[in-house]
Design an enzyme around this catalytic site. Structure first.
Site, PDB file in Angstrom:
ATOM      1  N   ARG A   1      13.167  -8.970  -4.056  1.00  0.00           N
ATOM      2  CA  ARG A   1      12.494  -7.681  -4.249  1.00  0.00           C
ATOM      3  C   ARG A   1      12.317  -6.964  -2.918  1.00  0.00           C
ATOM      4  NH1 ARG A   1       8.834  -6.017  -8.579  1.00  0.00           N
ATOM      5  NH2 ARG A   1       7.385  -4.404  -7.857  1.00  0.00           N
ATOM      6  N   ASP A   2      11.871  -7.699  -1.913  1.00  0.00           N
ATOM      7  CA  ASP A   2      11.786  -7.157  -0.561  1.00  0.00           C
ATOM      8  C   ASP A   2      13.009  -7.544   0.259  1.00  0.00           C
ATOM      9  OD1 ASP A   2       9.234  -6.013  -0.997  1.00  0.00           O
ATOM     10  OD2 ASP A   2       8.326  -7.987  -0.772  1.00  0.00           O
TER      11      ASP A   2
ATOM     12  N   ARG B   1       0.081 -11.753   2.742  1.00  0.00           N
ATOM     13  CA  ARG B   1      -0.409 -10.587   2.002  1.00  0.00           C
ATOM     14  C   ARG B   1      -1.202 -11.067   0.785  1.00  0.00           C
ATOM     15  NH1 ARG B   1       3.050  -5.266   0.127  1.00  0.00           N
ATOM     16  NH2 ARG B   1       1.985  -4.936  -1.855  1.00  0.00           N
TER      17      ARG B   1
ATOM     18  N   SER C   1       3.368  -1.297   0.906  1.00  0.00           N
ATOM     19  CA  SER C   1       2.181  -0.625   0.373  1.00  0.00           C
ATOM     20  C   SER C   1       0.893  -1.096   1.038  1.00  0.00           C
ATOM     21  CB  SER C   1       2.094  -0.839  -1.142  1.00  0.00           C
ATOM     22  OG  SER C   1       3.198  -0.246  -1.790  1.00  0.00           O
TER      23      SER C   1
ATOM     24  N   ASP D   1      -2.531  -9.577  -2.143  1.00  0.00           N
ATOM     25  CA  ASP D   1      -2.569  -9.101  -3.529  1.00  0.00           C
ATOM     26  C   ASP D   1      -1.737  -9.930  -4.487  1.00  0.00           C
ATOM     27  OD1 ASP D   1      -0.363  -7.992  -2.139  1.00  0.00           O
ATOM     28  OD2 ASP D   1      -0.168  -6.361  -3.572  1.00  0.00           O
ATOM     29  N   ARG D   2      -0.604 -10.462  -4.047  1.00  0.00           N
ATOM     30  CA  ARG D   2       0.242 -11.270  -4.934  1.00  0.00           C
ATOM     31  C   ARG D   2       0.045 -12.773  -4.719  1.00  0.00           C
ATOM     32  NH1 ARG D   2       3.744  -8.737  -8.185  1.00  0.00           N
ATOM     33  NH2 ARG D   2       4.310  -6.570  -7.747  1.00  0.00           N
TER      34      ARG D   2
ATOM     35  N   ASP E   1       3.548   6.091   1.247  1.00  0.00           N
ATOM     36  CA  ASP E   1       3.218   4.974   2.132  1.00  0.00           C
ATOM     37  C   ASP E   1       4.446   4.315   2.740  1.00  0.00           C
ATOM     38  OD1 ASP E   1       4.003   4.140  -0.379  1.00  0.00           O
ATOM     39  OD2 ASP E   1       2.485   2.579  -0.573  1.00  0.00           O
TER      40      ASP E   1
END
Length: 533
Positions: free
Chosen positions: A156-157, A258, A65, A260-261, A439
């Site tokens: 998760r990924d 990344r 995303s 955001d997390r 996306d």
């Protein structure tokens, strides 16, 4: 004189809605989607690339995303941090990175410990385990006596239980380099929350900062015991397994790239006015983040942000036009921060509205999420008649798809399809043009070849549909516009500028997806019913 209402271009991003011919494990194919099916039949459509080199990632690397929204908003292929940092590890320049060398010197001068915190994964979405290996090489070269690793597990990924392979590889590298030990283990559900569920962050923070020798287990034993109880990598309960508390005089390197997390856990360590939960701030504490998580954080940054100019939001603003962005909590940063090239502040004339995500443990418990409220918000913005560009994200396909639960994901897809129908009615009444795309893929592939649950993203292409507006004429393209078949996310911004009849800046190297036509652009178009009612 009253201004005529603006006929907007509405960009709808269906997060995680990929395209795959295989129907097995394909929640999108299994769902009832009359709106999307009608649109695909009636309107110009194509498939576009969202992974690998098409979005600035290594060949074969799935998109995500952050990368997706960054490429869409920039209108160019943006070299990603994964590649940038991997190159630094590969060529050895990470060993001379000024921020990383400085924190090692500070820790050594204070006789403190160096803590390496991050997602131990080969997923390449938030981190990569080879970057951790590079930090261990750095610590050895800098003669750091005590290196403590706080391992966050993925699931998760990557495959739900792939963490044991990543941790085993880490243990092997620790033995190889002769430095470091794993002191805590935590699933990303806790350590990498981004929805202000501070109770989760606190579980991870407390384990990292409270004294204790640990329970003496190896990290792989923690994972195996969790698997035996039906708990996969994402949900590993934070646990200390060896001594190595984060305390005064120490240094922390958070090697996720990344933002955001990674923001919330970082805030818990460094923000002087932190209110997420009760804690005593640790001072002095040197803290380095791999990338800039937030410009307001009191940290050093190892890899400074790239400067992107003349991105879509900036071009719209410079033309004196208004724009609107909305999404629910889980994807709000993507339609704002990432879409704007890593800028926190909105452009002039850019309005935003956050819709809260439901407070549930996992989104298979609420597959509709807040899609209805997002739709209501977008329709209200359309009805104002002042926005030339409206950007909307529906989080459901991605967030529910990540749970690995196919039936709830089908419900999520059907919810979004119904919301799309209602949204398009609003756009049609305003005479706007809608671009529907995604996306990256996710919900179209939920079982691997062995029949196991697949919770990660995919490298599949995604659909793009152009729903032409009644009042909008696209000079040079005719009434039956055709779309190129070799497109990528970077081509969406030039397409939007094309529709708005705005010049494309030279920094924006994507190409409009619209194919020039050889017929009269003013000839009337017979509107095709698409089952929106």
């Amino acid at each position: 004189m009253t201004k005529a209402p603006v006929a907007p271009v509405v960009l709808v991003i269906l997060d995680g809605w990929g395209y795959c011919e295989e129907t097995r494990g394909n929640a999108i194919a299994a769902a009832k989607t009359p709106v999307m099916e009608s649109l695909w039949t009636a309107y110009p459509h194509t498939l576009i690339h969202t992974s690998g080199k098409a979005v600035g990632l290594p060949e074969g690397q799935m998109g995500n995303s952050e990368v997706g929204h960054l490429n869409i908003g920039a209108g160019r292929v943006v070299p990603q941090e994964l590649v940038r940092i991997s190159d630094a590890v590969e060529d050895g320049s990470i060993l001379s990175n000024s921020a990383l060398v400085k924190i090692c010197q500070e820790v050594r001068n204070r006789n403190g410990k160096l803590h390496l915190v991050g997602l131990c994964s080969e997923g390449g979405v938030h981190s990569h385990i080879t970057h951790l290996f590079g930090l261990l090489d750095l610590a050895k070269e800098q003669r750091i006596s005590e290196v403590c690793i706080h391992a966050i597990t993925d699931g998760r990924d990557t495959a739900p239980t792939d963490g044991i392979n990543a941790i085993s590889a880490l243990e092997d590298y620790i033995n190889h380099v002769g430095i470091g030990r794993i002191v805590t283990v935590s699933g990303r559900y806790y350590a990498m929350d981004r929805d202000r569920r501070w109770d989760r962050i606190q579980r991870a923070y407390d384990v990292m900062t409270q004294d204790g020798a640990g329970d003496g287990r190896k990290a792989v034993d923690v994972l195996q015991a969790s698997y035996a109880e039906g708990v996969n990598d994402e949900f590993i309960v934070p646990v200390r397994i060896a001594p190595g508390t984060v305390e005064s005089g120490d240094g922390v390197i958070f090697f996720n790239f990344r933002p955001d997390r990674s923001r919330q856990l970082t805030q818990a360590f460094v923000s002087p006015e932190f209110t997420g939960f009760a804690r005593q701030q640790i001072k002095p504490l040197s803290f380095v983040t791999f990338t800039q998580y937030d410009s307001d954080l009191s940290v050093s940054v190892a890899f400074e942000p790239q400067n992107l100019t003349n991105i879509l939001g900036e071009v719209i603003a410079n033309q004196g036009l208004n724009q609107f962005r909305t999404a629910e909590t889980e994807k709000y940063a993507h339609v704002t921060y990432f879409f704007n090239g890593g800028l926190e502040e909105p452009f002039a004339g850019e309005d935003r509205e956050l819709v809260s995500s439901p407070m549930v443990a996992t989104y298979d418990k609420a597959p509709a999420m807040s899609a209805t409220a997002v739709t209501d918000t977008a329709i209200a913005a359309i009805q104002k008649g002042i926005y030339s560009l409206i950007v909307i994200n529906y989080a459901n396909p991605d967030m529910v798809g990540h749970t690995g639960q196919i039936e709830p994901t089908i419900q999520a897809i059907e919810t979004v399809d119904r919301c799309l129908g209602r949204l398009l009615e609003g756009v049609s009444k305003a005479g706007g043009t809608t671009i529907i795309t995604a996306d990256h893929g996710n919900a179209e592939y939920m079982l691997d070849e062995a029949g196991n649950s697949w919770t990660a993203h995919t490298t599949n292409p995604v659909p793009l549909i152009l729903v032409e507006g009644e009042k909008v004429k696209i000079p040079g393209y005719g009434t039956n516009v055709e779309l190129r078949s070799d497109g990528k996310l970077a081509d969406i911004a030039p397409t939007i500028l094309d529709i708005l009849q705005l010049p494309q800046p030279p920094e924006m190297t994507g190409r409009s997806l619209l194919q020039p036509a050889e017929y009269d652009v003013q000839s009337p178009r017979t509107r095709i019913p698409v089952g929106l009612n």
